[in-house]
Design a protein around this motif. Structure first.
Motif, PDB file in Angstrom:
ATOM      1  N   MET A   1       0.840  -1.169   0.000  1.00 46.94           N
ATOM      2  CA  MET A   1       0.000   0.000   0.000  1.00 46.94           C
ATOM      3  C   MET A   1       0.889   1.237   0.000  1.00 46.94           C
ATOM      4  O   MET A   1       1.787   1.361   0.813  1.00 46.94           O
ATOM      5  N   HIS A   2       0.624   2.139  -0.919  1.00 50.58           N
ATOM      6  CA  HIS A   2       1.407   3.366  -1.008  1.00 50.58           C
ATOM      7  C   HIS A   2       0.755   4.446  -0.161  1.00 50.58           C
ATOM      8  O   HIS A   2      -0.465   4.568  -0.136  1.00 50.58           O
ATOM      9  N   PHE A   3       1.589   5.213   0.511  1.00 51.59           N
ATOM     10  CA  PHE A   3       1.081   6.265   1.384  1.00 51.59           C
ATOM     11  C   PHE A   3       2.122   7.357   1.526  1.00 51.59           C
ATOM     12  O   PHE A   3       3.286   7.184   1.195  1.00 51.59           O
ATOM     13  N   GLU A   4       1.662   8.503   2.041  1.00 52.23           N
ATOM     14  CA  GLU A   4       2.529   9.649   2.297  1.00 52.23           C
ATOM     15  C   GLU A   4       2.273  10.107   3.733  1.00 52.23           C
ATOM     16  O   GLU A   4       1.129  10.207   4.163  1.00 52.23           O
ATOM     17  N   ILE A   5       3.333  10.367   4.468  1.00 54.19           N
ATOM     18  CA  ILE A   5       3.204  10.806   5.848  1.00 54.19           C
ATOM     19  C   ILE A   5       2.881  12.290   5.876  1.00 54.19           C
ATOM     20  O   ILE A   5       3.518  13.093   5.198  1.00 54.19           O
ATOM     21  N   ILE A   6       1.869  12.638   6.671  1.00 55.37           N
ATOM     22  CA  ILE A   6       1.467  14.035   6.841  1.00 55.37           C
ATOM     23  C   ILE A   6       1.960  14.488   8.210  1.00 55.37           C
ATOM     24  O   ILE A   6       1.661  13.864   9.216  1.00 55.37           O
ATOM     25  N   GLY A   7       2.709  15.556   8.258  1.00 62.15           N
ATOM     26  CA  GLY A   7       3.206  16.073   9.531  1.00 62.15           C
ATOM     27  C   GLY A   7       4.391  15.275  10.050  1.00 62.15           C
ATOM     28  O   GLY A   7       5.230  14.808   9.284  1.00 62.15           O
ATOM     29  N   THR A   8       4.436  15.103  11.374  1.00 62.12           N
ATOM     30  CA  THR A   8       5.559  14.421  11.998  1.00 62.12           C
ATOM     31  C   THR A   8       5.127  13.067  12.557  1.00 62.12           C
ATOM     32  O   THR A   8       3.949  12.830  12.794  1.00 62.12           O
ATOM     33  N   ILE A   9       6.105  12.222  12.784  1.00 60.35           N
ATOM     34  CA  ILE A   9       5.869  10.922  13.416  1.00 60.35           C
ATOM     35  C   ILE A   9       6.031  11.112  14.920  1.00 60.35           C
ATOM     36  O   ILE A   9       7.037  11.652  15.372  1.00 60.35           O
ATOM     37  N   GLU A  10       5.054  10.652  15.689  1.00 62.57           N
ATOM     38  CA  GLU A  10       5.066  10.815  17.140  1.00 62.57           C
ATOM     39  C   GLU A  10       5.306   9.479  17.828  1.00 62.57           C
ATOM     40  O   GLU A  10       5.148   8.427  17.223  1.00 62.57           O
ATOM     41  N   ASN A  11       5.649   9.556  19.104  1.00 62.69           N
ATOM     42  CA  ASN A  11       5.840   8.364  19.954  1.00 62.69           C
ATOM     43  C   ASN A  11       6.804   7.359  19.319  1.00 62.69           C
ATOM     44  O   ASN A  11       6.529   6.154  19.284  1.00 62.69           O
ATOM     45  N   GLY A  41       6.375   4.209  15.152  1.00 61.42           N
ATOM     46  CA  GLY A  41       5.806   5.471  15.586  1.00 61.42           C
ATOM     47  C   GLY A  41       4.394   5.620  15.057  1.00 61.42           C
ATOM     48  O   GLY A  41       3.911   4.779  14.291  1.00 61.42           O
ATOM     49  N   ILE A  42       3.744   6.693  15.454  1.00 61.67           N
ATOM     50  CA  ILE A  42       2.369   6.955  15.055  1.00 61.67           C
ATOM     51  C   ILE A  42       2.338   8.236  14.232  1.00 61.67           C
ATOM     52  O   ILE A  42       2.948   9.238  14.599  1.00 61.67           O
ATOM     53  N   ALA A  43       1.593   8.196  13.114  1.00 58.48           N
ATOM     54  CA  ALA A  43       1.518   9.363  12.234  1.00 58.48           C
ATOM     55  C   ALA A  43       0.212   9.361  11.464  1.00 58.48           C
ATOM     56  O   ALA A  43      -0.437   8.317  11.309  1.00 58.48           O
ATOM     57  N   TYR A  44      -0.160  10.539  10.978  1.00 49.37           N
ATOM     58  CA  TYR A  44      -1.272  10.641  10.038  1.00 49.37           C
ATOM     59  C   TYR A  44      -0.709  10.391   8.649  1.00 49.37           C
ATOM     60  O   TYR A  44       0.350  10.915   8.295  1.00 49.37           O
ATOM     61  N   ILE A  45      -1.418   9.579   7.871  1.00 47.10           N
ATOM     62  CA  ILE A  45      -0.947   9.234   6.527  1.00 47.10           C
ATOM     63  C   ILE A  45      -2.027   9.535   5.497  1.00 47.10           C
ATOM     64  O   ILE A  45      -3.222   9.486   5.806  1.00 47.10           O
ATOM     65  N   HIS A  46      -1.586   9.850   4.305  1.00 51.52           N
ATOM     66  CA  HIS A  46      -2.481  10.096   3.176  1.00 51.52           C
ATOM     67  C   HIS A  46      -2.367   8.904   2.250  1.00 51.52           C
ATOM     68  O   HIS A  46      -1.313   8.655   1.672  1.00 51.52           O
ATOM     69  N   LEU A  47      -3.451   8.150   2.121  1.00 53.77           N
ATOM     70  CA  LEU A  47      -3.468   6.950   1.285  1.00 53.77           C
ATOM     71  C   LEU A  47      -3.740   7.305  -0.173  1.00 53.77           C
ATOM     72  O   LEU A  47      -4.215   8.403  -0.476  1.00 53.77           O
ATOM     73  N   THR A  48      -3.482   6.366  -1.075  1.00 50.41           N
ATOM     74  CA  THR A  48      -3.679   6.616  -2.503  1.00 50.41           C
ATOM     75  C   THR A  48      -5.152   6.804  -2.864  1.00 50.41           C
ATOM     76  O   THR A  48      -5.455   7.390  -3.882  1.00 50.41           O
ATOM     77  N   ASN A  49      -6.064   6.302  -2.025  1.00 52.08           N
ATOM     78  CA  ASN A  49      -7.493   6.480  -2.306  1.00 52.08           C
ATOM     79  C   ASN A  49      -8.029   7.782  -1.681  1.00 52.08           C
ATOM     80  O   ASN A  49      -9.229   7.919  -1.470  1.00 52.08           O
ATOM     81  N   SER A  50      -7.152   8.719  -1.372  1.00 53.42           N
ATOM     82  CA  SER A  50      -7.465  10.059  -0.852  1.00 53.42           C
ATOM     83  C   SER A  50      -7.964  10.086   0.588  1.00 53.42           C
ATOM     84  O   SER A  50      -8.469  11.102   1.040  1.00 53.42           O
ATOM     85  N   HIS A  51      -7.881   8.991   1.319  1.00 50.13           N
ATOM     86  CA  HIS A  51      -8.257   8.983   2.728  1.00 50.13           C
ATOM     87  C   HIS A  51      -7.061   9.397   3.589  1.00 50.13           C
ATOM     88  O   HIS A  51      -5.915   9.103   3.253  1.00 50.13           O
ATOM     89  N   ILE A  52      -7.358  10.074   4.704  1.00 43.33           N
ATOM     90  CA  ILE A  52      -6.332  10.418   5.682  1.00 43.33           C
ATOM     91  C   ILE A  52      -6.660   9.652   6.948  1.00 43.33           C
ATOM     92  O   ILE A  52      -7.768   9.759   7.477  1.00 43.33           O
ATOM     93  N   ARG A  53      -5.694   8.849   7.415  1.00 44.63           N
ATOM     94  CA  ARG A  53      -5.919   8.016   8.585  1.00 44.63           C
ATOM     95  C   ARG A  53      -4.722   8.084   9.518  1.00 44.63           C
ATOM     96  O   ARG A  53      -3.610   8.402   9.105  1.00 44.63           O
ATOM     97  N   ARG A  54      -4.962   7.752  10.777  1.00 44.24           N
ATOM     98  CA  ARG A  54      -3.894   7.669  11.775  1.00 44.24           C
ATOM     99  C   ARG A  54      -3.452   6.213  11.825  1.00 44.24           C
ATOM    100  O   ARG A  54      -4.285   5.304  11.915  1.00 44.24           O
ATOM    101  N   ALA A  55      -2.134   5.973  11.792  1.00 43.89           N
ATOM    102  CA  ALA A  55      -1.638   4.605  11.714  1.00 43.89           C
ATOM    103  C   ALA A  55      -0.337   4.430  12.482  1.00 43.89           C
ATOM    104  O   ALA A  55       0.396   5.394  12.718  1.00 43.89           O
TER     105      ALA A  55
END
Length: 77
Positions: A1-11, A41-55
């Motif tokens: 699954m391709h994704f892009e990290i939004i912001g910073t990685i926490e914890n 770590g935990i981060a918000y990611i932008h998936l290829t299907n345009s969803h933004i999720r915490r992972a």
């Protein structure tokens, strides 16, 4: 699954270092020798299907080489 990290990685936590990493030989062969660490770590990611999720994200990192082989382990939302 391709994704892009939004912001910073926490914890960020270290899971394994050096010979405790199962794939250490492949990492050294593919990217070069270094002090390899497996991190999570935990981060918000932008998936290829345009969803933004915490992972929860896992990756390998070495000084001078950077982050490699990032993968999503689980979604947290």
């Amino acid at each position: 699954m391709h994704f892009e990290i939004i912001g910073t990685i926490e914890n960020i936590e270290t899971i394994a270092v050096g010979r405790r990493i199962r794939e250490i030989q492949r990492l050294r062969k593919q990217f070069g020798s270094g002090r390899w660490r497996k991190l999570k770590g935990i981060a918000y990611i932008h998936l290829t299907n345009s969803h933004i999720r915490r992972a929860e994200i896992h990756w390998y990192e070495a000084h001078g080489i950077g982050r490699k082989k990032m993968k999503i382990k689980r979604f947290l939302d």
